[in-house]
Design an enzyme around this catalytic site. Structure first.
Site, mmCIF file in Angstrom:
data_model
loop_
_atom_site.group_PDB
_atom_site.id
_atom_site.type_symbol
_atom_site.label_atom_id
_atom_site.label_comp_id
_atom_site.label_asym_id
_atom_site.label_seq_id
_atom_site.Cartn_x
_atom_site.Cartn_y
_atom_site.Cartn_z
ATOM 1 N N GLY A 84 26.231 54.816 24.180
ATOM 2 C CA GLY A 84 25.039 54.270 23.539
ATOM 3 C C GLY A 84 23.889 54.244 24.528
ATOM 4 C CB CYS A 85 22.346 51.423 26.381
ATOM 5 S SG CYS A 85 22.033 50.329 24.988
ATOM 6 C CB VAL A 86 25.208 54.570 29.677
ATOM 7 C CG1 VAL A 86 25.378 55.544 30.835
ATOM 8 C CG2 VAL A 86 25.459 53.134 30.134
#
Length: 160
Positions: free
Chosen positions: A63-65
């Site tokens: 997701g964010c990474v």
């Protein structure tokens, strides 16, 4: 630099243990989900550092990474992801995200390989956080270093 989603949303606030570990480091609460570079305050803070390389870790790898790493590439940075400082709900999701990042040109690293690289830089060689991380997380290496240091010191005392 530390970023997190807004405290009032499911992505925030930061875990108390992480807040304790980062101490006085400011946390940029971003309004954009997933790709941190879509949040202007984050993007400006990264640009202000004036560096060419980024190292990213966090939750979740898929997701964010992943989105932030790809965003960093689009911004022109050389991006590294600390794969053992990132996680996803499953090993399959984590592995797929790492594979996608590698295909895009992002370099996977481990926290230990990164610490070893920093050790070669005189600016970080004796940094207190590095000196604390090694014995806490790699006790065998810390013991080896202490043994070597003791042997050197003993040799100095017994040299003729």
């Amino acid at each position: 630099m530390v970023t997190n989603g807004q405290s009032g949303k499911p992505s925030g606030p930061l875990y108390p243990g992480l807040l304790e570990a980062i101490g006085d480091e400011p946390v940029i609460e971003r309004t954009a989900d997933f790709n941190s570079f879509l949040d202007e305050s984050f993007a400006e803070a990264v640009r202000a550092e004036g560096r060419q390389n980024l190292v990213i870790g966090g939750i979740a790898t898929d997701g964010c990474v992943l989105r932030t790493a790809l965003g960093g590439l689009r911004e022109g940075y050389r991006v590294h992801v600390a794969v053992d400082a990132s996680a996803s709900p499953s090993l399959e999701a984590h592995s797929a995200a790492v594979q996608r990042m590698v295909q895009a040109g992002i370099v996977p690293v481990t926290w230990f390989s990164l610490a070893a690289e920093f050790q070669l830089d005189p600016e970080f060689h004796d940094a207190p956080h590095r000196m604390r991380l090694m014995p806490e997380n790699v006790p065998a290496m810390a013991m080896s270093a202490r043994s070597f240091g003791n042997a050197v010191e003993l040799g100095k005392r017994t040299a003729v």
